[in-house]
Design an enzyme around this catalytic site. Structure first.
Site, PDB file in Angstrom:
ATOM      1  N   GLY A 298     -14.262  10.377  32.940  1.00  0.00           N
ATOM      2  CA  GLY A 298     -13.781   9.416  33.920  1.00  0.00           C
ATOM      3  C   GLY A 298     -12.957  10.019  35.044  1.00  0.00           C
ATOM      4  O   GLY A 298     -12.392   9.272  35.858  1.00  0.00           O
TER       5      GLY A 298
ATOM      6  N   ARG B 186     -26.899   0.735  45.048  1.00  0.00           N
ATOM      7  CA  ARG B 186     -27.867   1.827  45.061  1.00  0.00           C
ATOM      8  C   ARG B 186     -29.257   1.291  44.718  1.00  0.00           C
ATOM      9  O   ARG B 186     -29.389   0.189  44.178  1.00  0.00           O
ATOM     10  CB  ARG B 186     -27.446   2.884  44.029  1.00  0.00           C
ATOM     11  CG  ARG B 186     -25.994   3.353  44.219  1.00  0.00           C
ATOM     12  CD  ARG B 186     -25.327   3.551  42.860  1.00  0.00           C
ATOM     13  NE  ARG B 186     -23.890   3.804  42.979  1.00  0.00           N
ATOM     14  CZ  ARG B 186     -23.359   4.997  43.203  1.00  0.00           C
ATOM     15  NH1 ARG B 186     -24.134   6.050  43.290  1.00  0.00           N
ATOM     16  NH2 ARG B 186     -22.056   5.134  43.323  1.00  0.00           N
TER      17      ARG B 186
ATOM     18  N   ASP C 129     -30.243   6.706  41.777  1.00  0.00           N
ATOM     19  CA  ASP C 129     -28.914   6.085  41.699  1.00  0.00           C
ATOM     20  C   ASP C 129     -27.961   6.664  42.733  1.00  0.00           C
ATOM     21  O   ASP C 129     -26.807   6.223  42.818  1.00  0.00           O
ATOM     22  CB  ASP C 129     -28.326   6.263  40.292  1.00  0.00           C
ATOM     23  CG  ASP C 129     -28.231   7.725  39.873  1.00  0.00           C
ATOM     24  OD1 ASP C 129     -29.295   8.337  39.709  1.00  0.00           O
ATOM     25  OD2 ASP C 129     -27.113   8.229  39.719  1.00  0.00           O
TER      26      ASP C 129
END
Length: 506
Positions: A120, A177, A245
């Protein structure tokens, strides 16, 4: 700021609401005053005084609505399944000074349900690269995300080595996206019509005036993507990881992790060290854009309204190649200061061949053409031209002087001299002032070379951000020769030096 958090009104399966996870002791990296003014951020005293706390995850303004997006995608041509914002949060959506919707997306904000095996976080080196690249692309007039600023922290992050955690507030006209539609098609197909309406109304409202709004929207996405990739090719930019993506529905450059700007011209250049097959090499970008759009468009077969059929979707995709070619060819002619016509294109492609055959610097060589047109007014470009001619001689193991008018005696120089004479003959038929303007406005002096970014990173890792600030100012006016530049900012790597690929880890 004028908040318009419309994404939160969509079905909750599309996102996960959550605050950022704070970084330890966040500190100033750099703040983008241009973007702050564009957003109206600088009109809010609370935002201005607490921006480091906001980017560091310690303070979330009441008007923010942080969430992580779900999406999917094809990575290196293979279906990767569910992906999503694994280290970023859409913090807020606002209307900027041009009444255009902008996303504020905090990258490096901690774990989300979509983090998979990640931590993260983002590290300082990749944060600086993205910060400077977004700024550079915008100043080069290429549609791209930008950033409000970034912070560094004491949070340790493990990549190839232990590094300092950082966070970047990315600003983009959309974070939707192609992969969002892929996720919906696989995991929530009942949402496709609603989500299509949202994309159309939010980003392509002008298409509502069409007899077939959905098809008009889809074709517009195709056209914008084609023009964006043509812009990349013209400036010598390689995205590095053109997974579905990582392409935006607005035709704006997004998620350029292992990016690079072309130095010595090699169309087969691979700038992503994970791209073992060269799928995303510079020369393959136009074809990959077409491939990605073909995958994306196929999912709209689920829609039955507005004339959506297999044939109509094929017609939407069919505009990609002519749109790309038109935009690229016009731009290539403009880089020579010539009109868009067959004679100009012939010269342009001959010039590219000369650059490739002799591994000349892409940016410097195009800029050097100013010295052919106006040698008395362009001392900087004359130096570039002298270097070009000298390298042509060195490439043939023949010592020559450094004057661009030196008599030719090698094959490479003969090609150059013949090209030069034909080019000047075409230029002589045009308005000289207009040619100069075209050359100056289409050929930058400065791009973000890898060594430039690396010098800024190494200094920042020692707590010194002055080089980041200098490059920010330099890249703010890439088409103008500047006193703040140093020689290394425009020096091409040695001809036998391999342009190093960049790691995806960030």
């Amino acid at each position: 700021m004028r908040y318009q958090n419309t994404y939160t009104n969509l079905d909750t399966r599309l996102y996960h609401r959550q605050p950022p996870t704070p970084l330890d002791n966040p500190r100033v990296g750099h703040f983008n005053t241009q973007v702050a003014e564009q957003l109206g951020w600088n009109d809010d005293d609370d935002l201005m005084t607490r921006w480091v706390e906001i980017l560091g995850g310690h303070y979330v303004p009441a008007e923010f609505a942080p969430l992580s997006m779900a999406y999917a995608g094809h990575q290196f041509g293979q279906w990767a399944g569910q992906l999503g914002d694994g280290r970023g949060l859409l913090m807020a959506q606002v209307l900027d000074n041009n009444d255009q919707l902008q996303d504020l997306h905090l990258k490096g904000s901690g774990l989300t349900p979509y983090s998979r095996m990640g931590d993260g976080r983002a590290v300082l080196r990749s944060t600086i690269r993205e910060y400077l690249c977004g700024h550079a692309l915008n100043q080069l007039n290429i549609p791209a995300s930008n950033a409000l600023g970034f912070v560094v922290s004491d949070t340790p992050v493990r990549r190839e080595r232990m590094e300092a955690g950082a966070a970047l507030m990315r600003v983009a006209d959309s974070h939707i996206r192609l992969g969002h539609v892929e996720w919906i098609a696989s995991f929530a197909p009942d949402l496709l019509a609603e989500f299509t309406d949202y994309m159309l109304d939010t980003y392509y409202s002008e298409c509502r005036d069409s007899d077939q709004p959905v098809l008009a929207f889809l074709q517009s996405v195709v056209e914008r993507t084609a023009r964006m990739i043509a812009d990349w090719q013209l400036i010598g930019f390689a995205h590095g990881v053109m997974n579905t993506d990582n392409l935006s529905i607005t035709g704006s450059t997004l998620d350029f992790g292992p990016f690079g700007f072309m130095e010595r011209f090699n169309p087969a250049w691979i700038n992503n060290h994970s791209d073992h097959t060269g799928r995303y090499a510079y020369q393959n970008q136009p074809a990959i854009g077409h491939w990605n759009l073909n995958v994306w468009l196929s999912h709209f077969m689920r829609l039955t309204q507005d004339g959506v059929t297999r044939d109509s979707l094929a017609e939407c995709l069919a505009v990609y190649e002519p749109t790309f070619m038109q935009h690229y060819q016009q731009g290539l002619c403009a880089k020579l200061g010539l009109p868009h016509q067959s004679e100009s294109l012939k010269l342009a492609f001959e010039f590219l061949t000369l650059l490739e055959d002799n591994l000349l610097d892409y940016t410097n060589s195009f800029r050097a053409l100013l010295a052919l047109v106006a040698p008395e007014d362009c001392p900087y470009e004359q130096q570039l031209l002298d270097t070009l001619v000298l390298e042509l001689g060195d490439n043939a193991n023949n010592e020559i002087g450094t004057n661009a008018d030196t008599n030719i005696s090698t094959d490479a120089q003969q090609v150059w001299q013949a090209w030069r004479e034909e080019y000047l003959a075409q230029i002589s038929l045009l308005d000289k002032a207009a040619v100069i303007v075209s050359l100056q406005s289409n050929n930058p002096v400065y791009i973000l070379r890898n060594d430039m970014a690396q010098r800024a990173i190494l200094a920042a890792e020692q707590g010194q951000f002055e080089e980041v600030a200098r490059l920010y100012e330099l890249l703010a006016s890439p088409y103008t020769v500047q006193d703040r530049a140093i020689e290394l900012d425009t020096t091409a790597p040695a001809r036998n030096a391999r342009q190093q690929p960049i790691s995806c880890s960030s």
